[in-house]
Design a protein around this motif. Structure first.
Motif, PDB file in Angstrom:
ATOM      1  N   ALA A  81      -8.923  -3.998  -3.604  1.00  0.00           N
ATOM      2  CA  ALA A  81      -8.795  -2.566  -3.330  1.00  0.00           C
ATOM      3  C   ALA A  81      -7.375  -2.111  -2.990  1.00  0.00           C
ATOM      4  CB  ALA A  81      -9.759  -2.165  -2.211  1.00  0.00           C
ATOM      5  N   ARG A  83      -4.865  -2.454  -4.486  1.00  0.00           N
ATOM      6  CA  ARG A  83      -4.208  -2.022  -5.723  1.00  0.00           C
ATOM      7  C   ARG A  83      -4.249  -0.503  -5.861  1.00  0.00           C
ATOM      8  NH1 ARG A  83      -6.410  -5.901 -10.565  1.00  0.00           N
ATOM      9  NH2 ARG A  83      -4.594  -5.049 -11.638  1.00  0.00           N
ATOM     10  N   LEU A  84      -5.160   0.140  -5.133  1.00  0.00           N
ATOM     11  CA  LEU A  84      -5.246   1.599  -5.171  1.00  0.00           C
ATOM     12  C   LEU A  84      -4.023   2.258  -4.546  1.00  0.00           C
ATOM     13  CD1 LEU A  84      -9.000   1.980  -4.090  1.00  0.00           C
ATOM     14  CD2 LEU A  84      -8.055   2.201  -6.405  1.00  0.00           C
ATOM     15  N   LEU A  85      -3.262   1.496  -3.781  1.00  0.00           N
ATOM     16  CA  LEU A  85      -2.046   2.009  -3.132  1.00  0.00           C
ATOM     17  C   LEU A  85      -0.856   1.157  -3.572  1.00  0.00           C
ATOM     18  CD1 LEU A  85      -3.526   2.461   0.475  1.00  0.00           C
ATOM     19  CD2 LEU A  85      -3.378   4.179  -1.336  1.00  0.00           C
ATOM     20  N   LEU A  97      -6.389   1.138   4.137  1.00  0.00           N
ATOM     21  CA  LEU A  97      -7.754   1.275   3.628  1.00  0.00           C
ATOM     22  C   LEU A  97      -8.783   0.946   4.699  1.00  0.00           C
ATOM     23  CD1 LEU A  97      -7.330  -0.237   0.046  1.00  0.00           C
ATOM     24  CD2 LEU A  97      -7.589   2.170   0.663  1.00  0.00           C
TER      25      LEU A  97
END
Length: 422
Positions: A81, A83-85, A97
């Motif tokens: 997750a 990778r979303l930032l 997160l």
């Protein structure tokens, strides 16, 4: 109108407490290398282990050759997750997160507790209780898992489909959220929740099997686990060291475990007690005659407590699960678990003394370390027994029967009143 003003002030108080306490947790995380805070051991799991797994997962495979990988395949999604930032380093993105999911849980508990006939105690417990674990919750993904369990329970009254789906997704990440469906009222509501959970779980597992190699490799690591030093069995063995038991502590399978004579017998006993706990929970469900709004919440807390206490492993982050479930219970004025929630808070505070503050004492088996573990696990064991007893009594036939209205055929909503399903 007065009630609305009180709820608004209480919600603002929860918000202020969240902002202040999370700022403190971030400060503690920034000073994680302080000896009293563990000398860097708390953040190391994210900064080293999670980052290493991230590199493997990003190439479409689970870390099959790493014995430390002992998590269901859904955990891989959470570890990817950050990778979303992409503009943040992995560690910072992970913490951001985690805080976002923490805020979501707080908002959901505040919304649930702010309704007429409900209580904001649950939001207060979560907001004020999580910092008792210092900065540990920010450096593990258990807040995210707990969020799925909390949202699953809170969605039960509004949508049994969403309840089942969220429970299944949580189970794919860390198994235990499947227990939140244990207390769904018998009848169409339960069938819908479990049916949607099965469908969502199967579909998600199939998708992960397509996207990643070896999705079930975690089972190999689980099979080799022994008795972790912080478990109830580990506490007994640690005390036995003072009576001449020749065993010792050793780091293996991602935890400090005890090795030596009789460890296998203690591990077998733990698994047996877990089976007994499951049997007791099934018996409870078969004999339960009354469901209130809080019964599914109470059953979830009781089940996770029983499975935690009888487990071969009790890691400090398990307290995050118990705090979340206790908070859900306290959103309802019908809960039977108020004294249990107080015990969970006490156990969380003691867990911090165990890890990271005095973990060397525990590992070395000193009297101070043994007594700390005896106190923490004694409270957890008392909480588990009390929780199950209060759950059994609250749904038994010896109290006043509560009237109910069955949901309309095909409806996805539970009645707003307390339920009595025999």
């Amino acid at each position: 109108m007065n009630r609305l003003r009180v709820n608004s002030r209480s919600a603002l108080g929860v918000t202020a407490l969240w902002l202040a306490s999370r700022a403190l947790m971030l400060w503690l995380l920034a000073h994680d290398d302080t000896p009293l805070l563990g000398g860097g051991t708390v953040s190391r799991e994210v900064s080293r282990l999670y980052v290493e797994w991230y590199g493997v997962l990003a190439h479409g495979a689970f870390p099959t050759h790493d014995v430390l990988w002992q998590y269901p395949p859904g955990a891989g999604v959470l570890l990817l997750a950050p990778r979303l930032l992409p503009w943040l380093p992995y560690f910072q993105a992970f913490v951001v997160l985690t805080l976002a999911m923490d805020a979501l849980v707080t908002a959901a508990l505040t919304h649930a507790g702010g309704r007429p006939g409900h209580s904001l105690l649950g939001a207060a417990l979560w907001t004020g209780g999580l910092p008792l674990l210092l900065h540990l919750p920010l450096a593990r993904y258990d807040v995210q898992v707990t969020a799925l369990a909390v949202l699953s329970l809170l969605m039960l009254k509004r949508s049994t489909r969403a309840c089942g789906v969220l429970g299944a997704l949580g189970a794919l990440v860390k198994v235990w959220p499947a227990l939140v469906l244990l207390g769904t009222p018998r009848g169409p509501a339960s069938r819908r929740a479990w049916g949607w959970a099965a469908a969502a779980g199967t579909a998600s597992l199939g998708a992960l099997a397509v996207l990643f190699d070896h999705p079930l490799s975690f089972l190999q690591g689980q099979g080799g686990r022994g008795v972790q030093i912080e478990s109830l069995g580990g506490t007994v063995l640690n005390l036995a060291r003072h009576a001449g038991w020749p065993g010792r502590a050793r780091y293996q399978y991602g935890a400090t475990e005890l090795v030596g004579p009789h460890v296998y017998a203690v591990a077998t006993l733990s698994l047996t007690l877990t089976s007994v706990s499951l049997t007791l929970l099934v018996l409870w469900r078969l004999q339960a005659q009354r469901w209130s709004e809080a019964t599914p919440y109470d059953a979830a807390l009781s089940a996770v407590l029983l499975f935690t206490v009888t487990s071969r492993v009790i890691s400090p982050q398990y307290m995050v699960w118990l705090l979340g479930l206790a908070a859900v219970c306290l959103t309802s004025r019908h809960t039977s678990q108020r004294p249990v929630a107080a015990l969970v808070l006490a156990a969380a505070a003691l867990s911090t003394l165990v890890f990271p503050m005095h973990y060397a004492e525990v590992v070395n088996g000193t009297w101070a370390g043994c007594l700390l573990m005896l106190a923490r696990n004694g409270i957890l064991a008392a909480a588990a027994v009390l929780s199950f007893m209060r759950l059994w009594r609250s749904t038994g036939p010896d109290e006043k029967t509560v009237q109910t209205t069955e949901p309309r055929a095909g409806s996805d909503r539970l009645p707003d009143r307390a339920l009595s399903l025999s």
